[in-house]
Design a protein around this motif. Structure first.
Motif, short mmCIF file in Angstrom:
data_model
loop_
_atom_site.label_atom_id
_atom_site.label_comp_id
_atom_site.label_asym_id
_atom_site.label_seq_id
_atom_site.Cartn_x
_atom_site.Cartn_y
_atom_site.Cartn_z
N GLY A 46 -4.20 -2.49 -10.01
CA GLY A 46 -5.10 -2.78 -8.89
C GLY A 46 -6.44 -2.09 -9.08
N LEU A 47 -6.39 -0.81 -9.50
CA LEU A 47 -7.64 -0.09 -9.72
C LEU A 47 -8.41 -0.70 -10.89
CD1 LEU A 47 -6.15 3.47 -9.22
CD2 LEU A 47 -7.92 2.46 -7.79
N LEU B 15 -0.59 0.11 -8.87
CA LEU B 15 -1.79 0.87 -8.52
C LEU B 15 -2.76 0.91 -9.70
CD1 LEU B 15 -3.30 2.65 -6.54
CD2 LEU B 15 -1.96 4.59 -7.33
N ILE C 63 -6.13 7.43 -12.65
CA ILE C 63 -6.01 7.69 -11.22
C ILE C 63 -4.55 7.50 -10.77
CG2 ILE C 63 -6.87 7.10 -8.94
CD1 ILE C 63 -9.43 6.14 -10.27
N PHE D 276 -2.64 10.55 -11.55
CA PHE D 276 -2.89 11.61 -10.56
C PHE D 276 -1.96 11.45 -9.36
CE2 PHE D 276 -5.21 12.26 -6.53
CZ PHE D 276 -5.24 13.65 -6.51
N VAL D 277 -1.82 10.20 -8.89
CA VAL D 277 -0.93 9.95 -7.76
C VAL D 277 0.50 10.31 -8.13
CG1 VAL D 277 -0.02 8.14 -6.26
CG2 VAL D 277 -2.42 8.20 -6.77
N PHE E 294 -10.22 1.25 -3.64
CA PHE E 294 -10.15 -0.22 -3.66
C PHE E 294 -11.37 -0.83 -2.96
CE2 PHE E 294 -5.20 -0.47 -3.65
CZ PHE E 294 -5.20 -0.15 -4.99
N LEU F 299 -4.40 -7.88 -4.68
CA LEU F 299 -4.52 -6.45 -4.39
C LEU F 299 -3.56 -6.02 -3.28
CD1 LEU F 299 -6.18 -4.21 -5.56
CD2 LEU F 299 -7.80 -4.48 -3.72
#
Lengths: 282, 300
Positions: free
Chosen positions: B75-76, B72, B97, B100-101, A231, A184
């Protein structure tokens, strides 16, 4: 021929910004230690606020460095900052309570070495190079340590790399589901590095204004913080996560609205469905 | 053993197909925002007196930007998978998401760059922002979702040792690089300069003089999106699809030969084959098209 980068004068001096950014960032990251003191996870969001402060400082550094005609290579400065910062940050997490300070110092040292190589061995000959790269590496290390503190509620190595997981009734330590083991940190790396360079990269041009550039950095900083709050869903309690999400969302909305207001102030015109306004002589 | 290989090849084909879609969507998305290579001329045009209605979405180059969107999204998705959410839903939520970023970055990039050109009289066309944004976000969603789904297949089905967010970062950067290298020249080198001699490069005197008027009315970035969807997008899709397919294919088939060296040797052989093909195509194109016969003094 590429677009020329010019930097406007005025605004808050860089050194003042640096001192404010440095102190607020360290204070923010250290305030997450309230989690350990009080035995809750509600104070994790302070890490994100510290990271946003460091990003604003770094954005000002990038502007100063790139005013020496580095061309359109602004985004690479963000990558360089975090690439050198991640080494400092990972090493620093082994130092317990001193981690944020060690991250800062190690970042400065690694950055100074890289700056020396770039300036003297690769002969780039930019007067502020060594100081700027040192600052950027420190910013990278602080942003990452701030965001990891926000995600896991802690900035020391063990909670970042080992998560206790219950398997068939027995508790075992899992590396794969931890922040570092799950990779992560890669997402946090990108969230920070793109946010760091975006402020100046998006606002560069002859009519660039410091307040608008820094407001944009704060805006994307809070946006990254919002993602980091999501997160933290996997690592800290739901209550603490909701606090983090709310604070980041409010910060993001406020700075975004401010940024649009500042853009409206600085734009030549704000037109809706209008044809091309021909410049004189064409 | 054979069943494993057949299964692996099936997943390889599926990942390659996802990558082809990702490449096509990525290039169309970035061209609508004039990101990457075409950006400098769009940025320069108002300084040379050419006010335009083209969307200028400055968010780093494509490789770092897509590194962020895909890392991202992955990761989400990884977070949601850890919390035992259904994988399909986790992938969709992650990609949504991340989109959106991307949208927020796109608006701030356009407003920032345009407001900083106030000295040259370039206005902010707010309708451009409103109408282009949804289109780039839609394409970005397709690109991010397919890339993250492909990474999930590699990690969960093929047993790739890297965790999902790192795969997202690596393949996101690869996706951005494929779109930037393959698809952008269609728009940045040719379409912006349809008013110049074909293949002439960009003479200094023509810098910033990009095409600003369309078949009907004034050109905006939706016209460029249409053009990219026809040429640059599919080319990027083939490029990225081939990268992913050949990469997985050589690993699945040859990794058990000579303790893994088999896959590396086949990889080198693939590179050599492509070097030969590229050279042949380049020489063929120079011979048959464009004024490349002598080195022109005014090319940049």
């Amino acid at each position: 021929m590429t677009a020329q980068i010019t930097v406007t004068e005025g605004g808050i001096p860089h050194n003042t910004l640096m001192i404010y950014g440095l102190i607020s960032s360290l204070v923010g990251i250290y305030l997450t230690y309230l989690n350990t003191v009080t035995g809750t996870q509600l104070f994790s969001f302070f890490g994100g606020l510290g990271a946003v402060a460091a990003l604003i400082w770094g954005s000002s550094t990038i502007k100063r460095l790139c005013s020496y005609g580095i061309g359109t290579g602004v985004p690479s400065a963000g990558m360089l900052a975090f690439g050198s910062g991640v080494i400092a940050m990972l090493l620093a997490t082994k130092f317990g309570i001193a981690s944020p300070i060690v991250a800062l110092v190690l970042g400065l040292v690694i950055g100074a070495i890289l700056g020396y190589i770039a300036n003297n061995i690769l002969a780039m000959k930019i007067p502020v190079m060594i100081q700027s790269i040192a600052e950027l590496a420190a910013v990278g290390a602080l942003v990452m340590i701030g965001f990891t503190a926000m995600t896991t509620g802690s900035f020391t190595f063990s909670p970042l790399s080992v998560i206790p997981v219950t398997v068939l009734g027995a508790t075992v330590n899992s590396f794969g589901t931890s922040l570092i083991g799950g990779g992560l940190l890669a997402a946090i790396f990108m969230l920070g590095s793109i946010a760091l360079q975006h402020g100046f990269n998006a606002c560069l041009g002859p009519s660039e204004k410091q307040d608008r550039t820094l407001m944009l950095t704060a805006e994307v900083g809070f946006l990254s913080m919002l993602m980091v709050a999501i997160f933290s869903f996997a690592f800290i309690g739901v209550g603490a996560m909701i606090v983090s999400v709310l604070i980041s969302a409010i910060g993001w909305y406020y700075t975004y609205a401010q940024y649009i207001t500042l853009s409206k102030r600085d734009a030549a015109a704000w037109l809706d469905s209008k044809p091309i306004v021909e410049a004189e002589g064409h | 053993m054979v069943e494993n290989i057949v299964f692996g090849i099936g997943i390889t084909a599926l990942a390659g197909a996802l990558a082809a879609v990702a490449g096509a969507a990525e290039d169309t998305e970035s061209d609508i925002g004039s990101q990457g290579d075409p950006n400098s001329q769009v940025q320069l045009a108002p300084q040379m007196g050419f006010i335009h209605r083209i969307f200028n979405k400055a968010v780093a180059g494509e490789p770092p930007a897509y590194g962020l969107w895909c890392a991202l999204g992955a990761g989400l998705a990884w977070i949601f998978l850890i919390k035992d959410i259904n994988p399909i839903l986790a992938l969709i939520l992650g990609a949504t998401i991340a989109t959106f970023v991307q949208g927020v970055y796109a608006t701030s990039g356009y407003l920032g760059r345009t407001a900083s050109l106030a000295k040259f009289g370039q206005p902010v066309y707010i309708d451009i922002l409103k109408s282009m944004l949804s289109v780039t976000m839609a394409h970005a969603f397709v690109a991010i979702f397919t890339t993250v789904a492909m990474c999930y297949l590699m990690n969960a089905v093929l047993g790739h040792p890297f965790p999902l967010p790192i795969l997202g970062l690596i393949w996101g950067i690869a996706l951005g690089a494929a779109g930037s290298a393959t698809g952008n020249p269609f728009y940045g080198k040719e379409r912006q300069y349809q008013n110049q001699k074909f293949g002439a490069g960009v003479p200094i005197s023509a810098s910033g003089n990009i095409v600003r008027y369309a078949e009907a009315g004034q050109r905006n970035s939706l016209d460029n999106g249409w053009f990219s969807a026809k040429l640059g997008g599919p080319a990027s899709g083939i490029c990225f699809g081939l990268i992913v397919f050949l990469e997985l294919w050589r690993t699945i088939l040859f990794e058990h030969i000579a303790a893994g060296w088999g896959a590396i040797i086949v990889g080198l052989a693939v590179i050599l084959v492509f070097v030969v093909i590229d050279r042949w195509v380049e020489v063929y194109a120079r011979k048959n098209y464009g004024p490349y016969t002598v080195a022109e003094e005014a090319s940049s």
